[in-house]
Every structure is written in structure tokens, then in C-alpha cells.
Design an enzyme around this catalytic site. Structure first.
Site, PDB file in Angstrom:
ATOM      1  N   LYS A  85      -4.173   1.003  -1.979  1.00 44.63           N
ATOM      2  CA  LYS A  85      -4.267  -0.419  -3.038  1.00 44.63           C
ATOM      3  C   LYS A  85      -5.535  -0.457  -3.722  1.00 44.63           C
ATOM      4  O   LYS A  85      -5.414  -0.787  -4.811  1.00 44.63           O
ATOM      5  CB  LYS A  85      -3.594  -1.517  -2.380  1.00 44.63           C
ATOM      6  CG  LYS A  85      -4.383  -2.063  -1.223  1.00 44.63           C
ATOM      7  CD  LYS A  85      -3.434  -1.659  -0.104  1.00 44.63           C
ATOM      8  CE  LYS A  85      -4.228  -1.874   1.196  1.00 44.63           C
ATOM      9  NZ  LYS A  85      -3.319  -1.547   2.281  1.00 44.63           N
TER      10      LYS A  85
ATOM     11  N   GLU B 292       4.323   3.452  -4.323  1.00 46.28           N
ATOM     12  CA  GLU B 292       5.142   2.337  -3.844  1.00 46.28           C
ATOM     13  C   GLU B 292       4.728   1.810  -2.907  1.00 46.28           C
ATOM     14  O   GLU B 292       4.523   0.632  -2.665  1.00 46.28           O
ATOM     15  CB  GLU B 292       6.551   3.020  -3.595  1.00 46.28           C
ATOM     16  CG  GLU B 292       7.700   2.127  -3.106  1.00 46.28           C
ATOM     17  CD  GLU B 292       8.139   1.115  -4.246  1.00 46.28           C
ATOM     18  OE1 GLU B 292       8.669   1.607  -5.340  1.00 46.28           O
ATOM     19  OE2 GLU B 292       7.666  -0.257  -4.137  1.00 46.28           O
TER      20      GLU B 292
ATOM     21  N   GLY C 177       3.905  -2.536   1.775  1.00 45.83           N
ATOM     22  CA  GLY C 177       4.158  -1.695   2.826  1.00 45.83           C
ATOM     23  C   GLY C 177       5.563  -0.942   2.476  1.00 45.83           C
ATOM     24  O   GLY C 177       5.836  -0.327   1.446  1.00 45.83           O
TER      25      GLY C 177
ATOM     26  N   ILE D 278       8.312  -2.217   1.799  1.00 47.09           N
ATOM     27  CA  ILE D 278       9.218  -2.987   0.822  1.00 47.09           C
ATOM     28  C   ILE D 278       9.428  -2.347  -0.443  1.00 47.09           C
ATOM     29  O   ILE D 278       8.395  -2.123  -1.215  1.00 47.09           O
ATOM     30  CB  ILE D 278       8.876  -4.844   0.564  1.00 47.09           C
ATOM     31  CG1 ILE D 278       8.626  -5.070   1.668  1.00 47.09           C
ATOM     32  CG2 ILE D 278       9.951  -5.288  -0.211  1.00 47.09           C
ATOM     33  CD1 ILE D 278       8.012  -6.622   1.712  1.00 47.09           C
TER      34      ILE D 278
ATOM     35  N   GLY E 219      -2.401  -2.155  14.353  1.00 42.20           N
ATOM     36  CA  GLY E 219      -2.359  -1.473  13.250  1.00 42.20           C
ATOM     37  C   GLY E 219      -2.290  -2.002  11.955  1.00 42.20           C
ATOM     38  O   GLY E 219      -2.069  -1.249  10.985  1.00 42.20           O
TER      39      GLY E 219
ATOM     40  N   ASP F 198      -7.373  -7.874  -0.067  1.00 40.80           N
ATOM     41  CA  ASP F 198      -6.264  -6.875   0.049  1.00 40.80           C
ATOM     42  C   ASP F 198      -5.190  -7.604  -0.801  1.00 40.80           C
ATOM     43  O   ASP F 198      -4.407  -6.924  -1.854  1.00 40.80           O
ATOM     44  CB  ASP F 198      -5.915  -6.666   1.323  1.00 40.80           C
ATOM     45  CG  ASP F 198      -4.597  -5.896   1.428  1.00 40.80           C
ATOM     46  OD1 ASP F 198      -4.840  -4.528   1.488  1.00 40.80           O
ATOM     47  OD2 ASP F 198      -3.803  -6.360   2.020  1.00 40.80           O
TER      48      ASP F 198
ATOM     49  N   LYS G 139      -3.485  -6.144  -4.311  1.00 41.24           N
ATOM     50  CA  LYS G 139      -1.868  -5.929  -4.657  1.00 41.24           C
ATOM     51  C   LYS G 139      -1.467  -6.639  -5.699  1.00 41.24           C
ATOM     52  O   LYS G 139      -0.481  -6.140  -6.396  1.00 41.24           O
ATOM     53  CB  LYS G 139      -1.263  -6.284  -3.208  1.00 41.24           C
ATOM     54  CG  LYS G 139      -1.437  -5.171  -2.164  1.00 41.24           C
ATOM     55  CD  LYS G 139      -1.113  -5.856  -0.454  1.00 41.24           C
ATOM     56  CE  LYS G 139      -1.364  -4.710   0.382  1.00 41.24           C
ATOM     57  NZ  LYS G 139      -1.238  -5.335   1.642  1.00 41.24           N
TER      58      LYS G 139
HETATM   59  N1  HSE Z   1      -3.970  -4.600   6.007  1.00 43.15           N
HETATM   60  C1  HSE Z   1      -2.518  -4.633   5.307  1.00 43.15           C
HETATM   61  C2  HSE Z   1      -1.856  -5.771   5.612  1.00 43.15           C
HETATM   62  C3  HSE Z   1      -1.952  -3.399   5.435  1.00 43.15           C
HETATM   63  O1  HSE Z   1      -2.251  -6.271   6.509  1.00 43.15           O
HETATM   64  O2  HSE Z   1      -1.057  -6.235   4.720  1.00 43.15           O
HETATM   65  C4  HSE Z   1      -0.697  -2.977   4.439  1.00 43.15           C
HETATM   66  O3  HSE Z   1      -1.313  -2.932   3.001  1.00 43.15           O
END
Ligand code: HSE
Length: 403
Positions: free
Chosen positions: A99, A123, A128, A130, A181, A195, A199
Site C-alpha cells: 500500500k 487488490e 487484506g 476483503i 504477523g 498505514d 489505504k
Molecule cells: N499492518 C497491516 C494491518 C497489514 O494491520 O492492517 C495489512 O495491511
């Protein structure tokens, strides 16, 4: 069709697993035969079943004419941008889950894909597993998108869920998210909203048709939220969520923000817990749509990546038209001019005096029952900048928007 992977981390190794485990199913159901050609990573993976594919030399991928599709799961802007650019220029389709790359360089890479008559698909970069890029670009293409509001970061949603329901402290919940993870290499990008900002910029770019860069988007994370905030939000019948939001204004401008928000407990986004993400979309024809699922994690994200790989294989000679054009000056509005209501928590030594002072400066606030040294209230609705000016003398411990 041969597929190379650049970056053998959580998502890249998931892509390799999905291709290896589901190749027969994909061949039967999608009429596409996928096989791995190379996996690029500077690290060693002794004992990995994918060891025969590993290389440390990008040229092994670039110069292999049989490798038509390249998956980029390295993360970060460089060297991902250089490698992806070179692949597109060499006539290879590229699929990415990155992203940061799409939010910062999507306009350039989409143009390179157009110029070289190949596809650049992303996508997995939002939400993730979705499906959201295709629904916005294809299924909802008949609509003017009026609003997108989402819980787009699994790590912060997991942390907030643990704080709300398990009374866990922030650091313990973050460690758990990292162990699973979900978190980025540097969790600052998760907990400070960076993040989620990348997005929502991707989604807002798709909806508006012009690139919206993350720089300059009002972005607040969850690292300053306390258990007190969570508890007082509950007194107003709300839960705190990290909300990424893009709203189209009548003026044609877009208001894009990322911040914690008080969401009423009966709102559909309030029930989105743990690592799950959800994205609410309002179209002028369809009305409200909610997309929900696993927003992070190895196989959920790999599922979206491999979906794009299959799409590239099925459209080897055609262009998919998911994307946007160049950035436009003046497209974004100043969120401080937009109407808002704010939840405010003030530490006070004289509650009666501060309440009287607040009522004089900002009549119409709704107060919560609170500890003797807390003054907690929700403001009436007004331009956010005006509200923040009105409460400035109180030096608030927390100021959180209402959804
Ligand atoms: N670190 C991101 C999250 C991973 O926690 O949503 C998926 O983009």
C-alpha cells in the site's frame, strides 16, 4: 503461466503457498495454470520447500521472458518502485500488496502499465483479503461515490478490541498483534494511522479519479488513547475505532481523514472486532454497502494477491482499468472547516468552575458522569476548527471525533 514473487516475507510466502496448494483448484475453476518461477529475497530460508525457487538477483526475474506475472510483496517504496517499474517496462504484469508503494507512486506505475499495455493490480493493498478495489472500480462503477469510511488497519483494530473487551494494556496487545504477523515491520505505521492513511488514499484516489497522496492528510493514531477514554466512550454508548474516511463534498472537493472516532455501539462498524476490517461505501445510486473480512494476515492477503494474479493470467493481452489519473490541485478540503462533534476529556482541579466556563464558551455540551478530576463532554456540532478553538483554554487530555 509463470509467476515470480519479490519478497518472501509473511505475504510473499503466503502467495507461494496458495499457488502451490491451490494450483489444481485454480486450473479447474479459472482455467489458468499457474506455476512459480523465481522468489527474490536477500535472506536465506534453509529448509524451505520453496528453496529451489529462491534467488538474490532481480535480473533472474527481469530477464526471464517466460515469467509474465511478477508479484511484489517486499513492502516499502524502494527498491520495490525500481523493480516494479522495470518489470512493467519489460512488458510483465505486476501484482502488489504494497500500500505504501501504491499510495505514493500509484499514478506513475499505473501510467507505466498503460504505456506498456500490461496490468498493475493491487487488490491486496487495501483490506487484506476483503475485495474492495474491484467492487469500487467495477461493481459500483455506475455510482458517484459520496463516502468511504473504513476500519482499514487490522493491528489497531485488534489492539482496540483487546483494550475494550479484555482490559489489556496497549503494549501487550501490540505484542500479540506482532506475534500474529498483523503488524508492519515498524508498528509505528499501524499505531499512528499511517498505514490506514495509505489505504484510504488508495480508495479515495479510485473514487475521485485523481491521485491523492498521503502527505498532508490529517492523520492521527491510537497511541495516545487510554483506558479512561475507552471507558468514558462507553458511557456515551460508543466504542473507539480507528476510522479512515473520505467524503465527497457538494463543492467537488474531498475531505480525507484518519483518526480515532467514537462509533455508536449500534453502528455496523462498531461490531467489527479483532483483526477484521470493514469498509462502508455510499454510492449515489446503490446507497450504503459494507464490505467485511480479514484485513491482515498471511493467507487472507495472499488470497487477494493470487486473485489478481489469476486476473492477469486471464487477461494477458487486455488491460484492466482499475486506477486513476494525476493529482489535482485543490481537490482536498481542510478538514477543520468540516462540521464535527468532539468527545473531550479534560483534567480539572475545579470541576464546577470549568463546567461554568465551558458552558459560557461553548453552550450545548453533553456531559458524562465522571471522576472528580475529569470533565468529560461531547460538543455540539460546528466547524471542527471553531470547536477546537473554543476548547483550547482547557488543555484537553483527549479530543476524539464522533463518527
Ligand atoms: N499492518 C497491516 C494491518 C497489514 O494491520 O492492517 C495489512 O495491511
Amino acid at each position: 503461466m509463470k509467476v515470480a514473487i519479490m519478497g518472501f516475507g509473511v505475504v510473499g510466502s503466503g502467495v507461494a503457498e496458495v499457488i502451490a496448494n491451490n494450483a489444481d483448484h485454480i486450473r479447474t475453476h479459472s482455467s489458468v495454470a499457474l506455476c512459480l518461477s523465481h522468489i527474490l529475497d536477500i535472506r536465506d530460508f534453509p529448509g524451505s520447500p520453496f528453496a529451489p525457487y529462491l534467488t538474490k538477483d532481480f535480473n533472474d526475474i527481469l530477464n526471464d521472458d517466460e515469467t509474465k506475472i511478477v508479484v511484489e510483496t517486499m513492502g516499502g517504496v524502494e527498491p520495490a518502485f525500481t523493480f516494479v517499474s522495470a518489470c512493467l517496462e519489460k512488458g510483465k504484469h505486476v501484482v502488489t500488496s504494497n500500500k505504501e508503494l501504491v499510495a505514493k507512486k500509484g499514478d506513475i506505475l499505473l501510467e507505466k502499465a498503460r504505456a506498456n499495455n500490461v496490468n498493475f493490480l493491487f487488490e491486496a493493498s487495501v483490506g487484506g483479503g476483503i475485495p474492495i478495489i474491484r467492487p469500487l472500480s467495477v461493481c459500483l462503477a455506475a455510482n458517484r461515490i459520496r463516502e468511504i469510511a473504513g476500519i482499514l488497519n487490522g493491528t489497531t483494530n485488534f489492539i482496540l478490541s483487546k483494550m475494550i473487551t479484555d482490559n489489556m494494556d496497549f503494549q501487550t496487545a501490540l505484542r500479540l498483534a506482532q506475534d500474529n504477523g498483523y503488524a508492519e515491520k515498524d508498528p509505528t505505521a499501524d499505531v499512528e494511522g499511517i498505514d490506514a492513511c495509505r489505504k484510504i488514499c488508495i480508495l479515495a484516489s479510485l473514487a475521485s479519479g485523481s491521485h491523492i497522496y498521503p502527505d498532508g492528510i490529517l492523520t492521527e493514531g491510537i497511541s495516545k488513547l487510554t483506558k479512561d477514554d475507552v471507558a468514558y466512550a462507553a458511557k456515551f454508548g460508543c466504542v473507539i475505532k480507528l476510522i479512515a474516511r473520505a467524503k465527497a463534498l457538494e463543492s467537488g472537493q474531498w475531505c480525507v481523514t484518519v483518526s480515532p472516532a467514537l462509533v455508536p455501539e449500534d453502528h455496523m462498524l462498531a461490531g467489527v472486532c479483532d483483526v477484521f476490517n470493514a469498509c462502508f461505501v455510499r454510492g449515489d445510486m446503490v446507497g450504503d454497502v459494507l464490505l467485511y473480512g480479514r484485513g491482515a494476515g498471511k493467507l487472507a492477503t495472499a488470497s487477494a494477491v493470487v486473485g489478481d494474479v489469476i486476473d492477469c493470467a486471464q487477461h494477458d493481452k487486455e488491460r484492466r482499468t482499475f486506477g486513476w489519473g494525476k493529482a489535482k490541485d485543490g481537490l482536498l478540503c481542510d478538514p477543520m472547516t468540516a462540521p464535527a462533534k468532539l468527545f473531550v476529556r479534560v483534567k480539572t482541579a475545579d470541576k464546577a468552575a470549568d463546567t461554568a466556563k465551558l458552558n459560557a464558551l461553548l453552550p450545548g455540551c453533553d456531559f458524562a458522569e465522571s471522576a472528580a478530576d475529569d470533565l468529560v463532554f461531547i460538543t455540539p456540532e460546528a466547524a471542527e476548527g471553531d470547536l477546537r478553538n473554543a476548547i483550547a483554554p482547557f488543555n484537553a487530555a483527549s479530543v476524539i471525533r464522533l463518527f
